[in-house]
Design a protein around this motif. Structure first.
Motif, PDB file in Angstrom:
ATOM      1  N   VAL A   1     -10.441 -38.669  11.729  1.00 25.28           N
ATOM      2  CA  VAL A   1      -9.508 -39.802  11.655  1.00 25.28           C
ATOM      3  C   VAL A   1      -9.138 -40.080  10.196  1.00 25.28           C
ATOM      4  O   VAL A   1      -7.967 -40.340   9.873  1.00 25.28           O
ATOM      5  CB  VAL A   1     -10.126 -41.051  12.311  1.00 25.28           C
TER       6      VAL A   1
ATOM      7  N   ALA B   1     -13.702 -41.062  19.023  1.00 26.05           N
ATOM      8  CA  ALA B   1     -13.689 -42.215  18.116  1.00 26.05           C
ATOM      9  C   ALA B   1     -13.553 -43.518  18.894  1.00 26.05           C
ATOM     10  O   ALA B   1     -14.097 -44.553  18.497  1.00 26.05           O
ATOM     11  CB  ALA B   1     -12.552 -42.072  17.103  1.00 26.05           C
TER      12      ALA B   1
ATOM     13  N   SER C   1     -15.903 -37.282  14.340  1.00 27.75           N
ATOM     14  CA  SER C   1     -14.651 -37.903  14.784  1.00 27.75           C
ATOM     15  C   SER C   1     -14.114 -38.874  13.737  1.00 27.75           C
ATOM     16  O   SER C   1     -12.900 -38.967  13.518  1.00 27.75           O
ATOM     17  CB  SER C   1     -14.836 -38.601  16.135  1.00 27.75           C
ATOM     18  N   LEU C   2     -15.018 -39.571  13.042  1.00 24.59           N
ATOM     19  CA  LEU C   2     -14.574 -40.499  12.001  1.00 24.59           C
ATOM     20  C   LEU C   2     -13.975 -39.737  10.821  1.00 24.59           C
ATOM     21  O   LEU C   2     -12.958 -40.151  10.249  1.00 24.59           O
ATOM     22  CB  LEU C   2     -15.755 -41.360  11.537  1.00 24.59           C
TER      23      LEU C   2
ATOM     24  N   ASN D   1     -20.677 -38.660  15.574  1.00 27.84           N
ATOM     25  CA  ASN D   1     -19.908 -39.846  15.201  1.00 27.84           C
ATOM     26  C   ASN D   1     -19.216 -39.643  13.855  1.00 27.84           C
ATOM     27  O   ASN D   1     -18.079 -40.081  13.647  1.00 27.84           O
ATOM     28  CB  ASN D   1     -20.821 -41.071  15.121  1.00 27.84           C
TER      29      ASN D   1
ATOM     30  N   SER E   1      -9.765 -49.717  13.714  1.00 26.36           N
ATOM     31  CA  SER E   1      -8.862 -48.698  13.164  1.00 26.36           C
ATOM     32  C   SER E   1      -7.848 -49.324  12.215  1.00 26.36           C
ATOM     33  O   SER E   1      -7.416 -48.693  11.244  1.00 26.36           O
ATOM     34  CB  SER E   1      -8.151 -47.943  14.283  1.00 26.36           C
TER      35      SER E   1
ATOM     36  N   ILE F   1     -12.806 -47.335  17.688  1.00 27.10           N
ATOM     37  CA  ILE F   1     -11.767 -46.924  16.742  1.00 27.10           C
ATOM     38  C   ILE F   1     -10.587 -46.415  17.568  1.00 27.10           C
ATOM     39  O   ILE F   1     -10.674 -45.345  18.182  1.00 27.10           O
ATOM     40  CB  ILE F   1     -12.281 -45.838  15.786  1.00 27.10           C
TER      41      ILE F   1
ATOM     42  N   ASN G   1     -16.447 -45.596  19.740  1.00 30.43           N
ATOM     43  CA  ASN G   1     -16.945 -46.443  18.659  1.00 30.43           C
ATOM     44  C   ASN G   1     -15.932 -47.532  18.300  1.00 30.43           C
ATOM     45  O   ASN G   1     -15.969 -48.071  17.186  1.00 30.43           O
ATOM     46  CB  ASN G   1     -17.255 -45.586  17.429  1.00 30.43           C
TER      47      ASN G   1
END
Length: 424
Positions: free
Chosen positions: A93, A131, A89-90, A86, A151, A136, A134
């Protein structure tokens, strides 16, 4: 059969509390938080709305437990072990500024988005699609990306965006090195023998290290704004949670009080109090020092003092907010011992800080938050959060003339007050 009953009990609890929540929102003409791009990013319920506020916390705890039971211990453990993805991917971004490249209204193709952020399309697409699990971004049609409310926050909420960057960029490597640091420096209470030192190959302590890079320091400061704005950390709990009025015309020394914003807030409400705000010269800059509002200038004074050196100001109260959790026992004892030259019999030490609940005595959200904070203090400075007994022992170690009085948590606050008296 008890396991079957637990599932039913949890389901009933979720249903009952969901009704309380929705009935309250409906009666006020309010909407719930939502992931739609134009939805609310927070539940419009304050701690003052006691019944729906507790209902929301009950839902969070019950849905978490029901989720874990439905997975089962084996799957839960497997999922927990790979949850670090997690962060991956965050981080992508955040690092590639994807939120800025996606239009606020409408959508953009993966290929056009990849061209804008200069990342190969297939790599970018898989990161964004992860993402999306989650909440996003979302994919309104195959091959296109659009914002969700989550997001959108990365686009519009600067402190929160920096909190994401701080956690995924700056602390990710240190977190991965905590166990190695524990093996290298067993039981260390030194702030330069941490996972940060291993991860970044530095001998500096945390606060000196972050000041070496202006971008890092700025990200940290903004991230702390986001943390301070979280549930239970509002300054109002500090202003209203202690009986300041009972002090009368006392002088309060705000130790490590930075620019004095806490003292100013208390002084606004309690006009009989005077505050001497102390901090090191490094925490004061020409652009910020002396910014006390004119109507408080005769009651709030910004001064320079290192709380590891002997105290010289005679006062009725010595106040520490969010200080002790940043130091190990060794250094907390030194801070308390440095006060003793100035202390008069009956002087109070008032600490506003985190306190760990006894296991199982707090709600899930509060306990998870405080125990997570406890680990983060180990990551950065080899410090920790404390239980009530630990606070009492800290005063005892510093000097037998300290008398621990009590510790309490204002309602809806995540921070506690800890109070001791100097018996002289």
């Amino acid at each position: 059969m008890s396991s079957l009953k637990r599932i039913t009990d949890l389901s009933d609890k979720i249903s009952k509390n969901s009704k309380i929540l929705t009935d309250y929102l409906s009666s006020k003409g309010l909407e719930a938080a939502a992931f739609d791009v134009d939805g609310l990013d927070e539940f419009p319920i304050s701690p003052a709305d006691e019944e729906p506020y507790k209902a929301r916390l009950n839902i969070i705890a019950a849905t978490k437990e029901l989720h874990d039971i439905s997975l089962g211990p084996k799957e839960s453990l497997r999922y927990l072990a790979w949850d670090s993805v997690n962060q991956l991917s965050l981080q992508a971004v955040y690092e590639f500024k994807v939120a800025e490249a996606v239009p606020l209204s409408g959508s953009i193709s993966y290929q056009d988005l990849a061209d804008k952020v200069n990342v190969p399309m297939l790599n970018l697409r898989r990161l964004i699609r992860h993402a999306m699990t989650n909440h996003i971004f979302h994919e309104p049609e195959k091959g296109f990306v659009a914002h969700t409310r989550t997001s959108r926050l990365l686009l519009e909420d600067l402190p929160l965006t920096n909190w994401v960057g701080f956690m995924t960029e700056d602390l990710w490597l240190p977190i991965a090195n905590v166990v190695k640091a524990m093996k290298k420096w067993p039981g260390s209470g030194e702030s330069n023998e941490t996972s940060v030192n291993l991860a970044y190959g530095t001998s500096a302590n945390w606060f000196d290290f972050i000041q070496q890079n202006k971008a890092f320091a700025n990200r940290y400061n903004l991230a702390m704004q986001a943390h301070g704005g979280g549930e239970g950390f509002a300054l109002t709990h500090t202003v209203d949670g202690y009986p300041w009025a009972e002090l009368g015309e006392a002088t309060v020394v705000d130790m490590g009080g930075n620019q004095g914003y806490v003292s100013m807030a208390i002084a606004e409400k309690f006009p009989k109090l005077k505050f001497v705000v102390q901090d090191t010269a490094g925490m004061r800059t020409p652009s910020t020092i002396g910014k006390v509002p004119e109507h408080l200038a005769d009651r709030v004074f910004l001064t320079t003092h290192d709380f590891f050196t002997p105290q010289t100001v005679d006062a009725q109260v010595y106040f520490f907010r969010w200080i002790f959790h940043g130091f190990s026992e060794k250094y907390c004892v030194k801070i308390l011992q440095a006060l003793t030259p100035a202390l008069k019999k009956g002087a109070r030490i008032v600490i506003n800080d985190g306190t760990l609940p006894e296991p199982g005595t707090a709600g899930y959200v509060e306990e998870k938050s405080m125990r997570t904070m406890d680990l983060f203090m180990q990551v950065t400075v080899n410090a920790r959060e404390r239980e009530i007994d630990d606070w009492a022992e800290l005063f005892k170690q510093a000097d037998e003339r300290y008398r621990f009085l009590k510790a309490w948590k204002p309602e809806k606050s995540r921070m506690w007050f800890i109070e001791a008296e100097w018996t002289g």
